[in-house]
Motif scaffolding. Structure first.
Motif, mmCIF file in Angstrom:
data_model
loop_
_atom_site.group_PDB
_atom_site.id
_atom_site.type_symbol
_atom_site.label_atom_id
_atom_site.label_comp_id
_atom_site.label_asym_id
_atom_site.label_seq_id
_atom_site.Cartn_x
_atom_site.Cartn_y
_atom_site.Cartn_z
ATOM 1 N N ALA A 339 -10.326 12.833 7.504
ATOM 2 C CA ALA A 339 -8.955 12.807 6.831
ATOM 3 C C ALA A 339 -8.500 14.297 6.807
ATOM 4 C CB ALA A 339 -9.568 12.599 5.360
ATOM 5 N N GLU A 349 -1.946 11.086 2.533
ATOM 6 C CA GLU A 349 -2.612 10.121 1.692
ATOM 7 C C GLU A 349 -3.432 9.440 2.746
ATOM 8 O OE1 GLU A 349 0.191 7.544 -0.013
ATOM 9 O OE2 GLU A 349 1.657 8.963 -0.831
ATOM 10 N N ARG A 351 -6.843 7.601 3.667
ATOM 11 C CA ARG A 351 -7.912 6.920 2.506
ATOM 12 C C ARG A 351 -8.827 6.291 3.104
ATOM 13 N NH1 ARG A 351 -3.467 3.704 2.176
ATOM 14 N NH2 ARG A 351 -4.007 1.318 2.272
ATOM 15 N N GLN A 353 -10.596 3.069 3.871
ATOM 16 C CA GLN A 353 -10.915 1.724 3.635
ATOM 17 C C GLN A 353 -11.946 0.952 3.611
ATOM 18 O OE1 GLN A 353 -7.041 0.269 3.352
ATOM 19 N NE2 GLN A 353 -7.556 -1.777 3.259
#
Length: 368
Positions: A339, A349, A351, A353
């Motif tokens: 990230a 953003e 993220r 999952q």
């Protein structure tokens, strides 16, 4: 000096007197036995893997999928003595690969049944013969004193070799087949959790022979598709697109992440099991190339096995740590490290999952 709990624990576990106490004392006996088994499994792990390898080489799982068989019949089919066939079957039973039945017959076990017609796992098991050859001298491998066979298996891995765009189809065919065999597991997982219907054009970077995009094409017929990979690999993918009848909306483009700008026009980009093949500076270059190719608001999907995955820590640090060492480049990264790299490339953003099988693949989604 006051000892910390880890220091005290380590001293206790190293003490022979404590070992004798733990084995005798009823409240600690089960812990001692469990730890002893866990340690022995680490010691014997290579033998376990070779039992599995022998089963795959002899095609035991497909053979037993037709029904139970006796040792004499199995011995005749495998061209082994009955004694050694029995030895192999009992070893496989201890690993839940096969199961004994009344009358001296053998049938599939819980894990063996999973491997019937599972080309993804059996191809990987067969491929591991190359890795195990490189691990014969692990200290030499760590010191860089061995000539690793695995590095030659992945010809694009050598940063100092001639441009990977010059590789021929013959040079890329073997590793491309392996990636294609294991890709359906990843494709099924990602297609089950990500809404590709929100997009109009998907580009798969490092997409190999197109196995993932073929699955996407079947599930989302409205999507235009682009595959980007080395020219020789892209050529194989284009043949597969034509054979599947989707060449009108699926194009394979040849080039290098590091030498060729990515094609424009996609509003979503997937990078599946690619970044962990590369060291940080090259992985970041791939992410920046993806950022440049996407429009504002475009989506990035990065999927690969990730280190520090709860319940799968040994996969990331031990297995992929040494696999990539033998390969000669790359590293297994945690979701947080990936990230951070995705942010560094310009995306916002990122993220994680959740996936159903995090051992096999983790998925990070980000926006431009």
């Amino acid at each position: 000096m006051i000892l910390s709990w880890p220091d005290l624990r380590d001293r206790l576990l190293a003490s022979k007197a404590f070992h004798r106490f733990a084995v005798r004392f009823p409240l600690t006996r089960w812990i001692a036995r469990r730890q002893a088994k866990a340690l022995f499994d680490v010691v014997a792990g290579f033998v376990y893997s070779q039992v599995l390898y022998a089963c795959v080489q002899l095609n035991i799982f497909s053979t037993l999928s037709n029904g139970p068989m006796s040792v004499p019949d199995l011995a005749k089919r495998f061209r082994l003595s009955e004694d050694r066939t029995d030895r192999l079957m009992r070893a496989a039973e201890s690993l839940q690969l096969v199961q004994s039945s009344p009358g001296g017959y053998w049938r599939l076990g819980m894990l063996g049944a999973v491997l019937v017609n599972n080309t993804a796992i059996t191809a990987l098991v067969t491929h591991h013969a190359t890795l195990y050859a490189d691990l014969r001298d692990p200290v030499g491998l760590l010191r860089g004193e061995t000539d690793a066979n695995l590095a030659r298996y992945w010809p694009y891995a050598d940063e100092h070799a001639a441009s990977p765009t010059l590789l021929t189809e013959e040079k890329v065919a073997e590793y491309s087949r392996l990636m294609s065999a294991s890709q359906p597991l990843i494709a099924e997982e990602i297609l089950s959790i990500y809404p590709f219907h929100r997009h109009r054009h998907l580009m798969d970077i490092g997409g190999g022979q197109g196995t993932f995009l073929l699955a996407v094409a079947a599930a989302f017929p409205q999507l235009d598709l682009t595959l980007f990979d080395l020219p020789a690999v892209a050529s194989l993918a284009q043949k597969n697109f034509s054979a599947a009848g989707i060449a009108d909306r699926a194009a394979a483009v040849g080039g290098s992440f590091f030498e060729t700008p990515l094609p424009q026009g996609a509003d979503a980009i997937t990078i599946l099991r690619v970044l962990y093949d590369h060291d940080d500076h090259r992985a970041l270059a791939i992410l920046r190339a993806a950022y440049a190719a996407l429009p504002t608001g475009g989506s990035l999907l990065v999927a690969e096995p990730m280190s520090e995955t709860p319940g799968a820590e040994s996969m990331g640090s031990a297995y992929f740590g040494f696999y990539l060492l033998a390969m000669g480049k790359g590293r297994s990264r945690s979701a947080s490290v990936l990230a951070d790299m995705i942010r560094q490339a310009g995306f916002r953003e990122p993220r994680l999952q959740p996936t159903r099988l995090p051992l096999q693949v983790g998925l990070i989604v980000a926006k431009k």
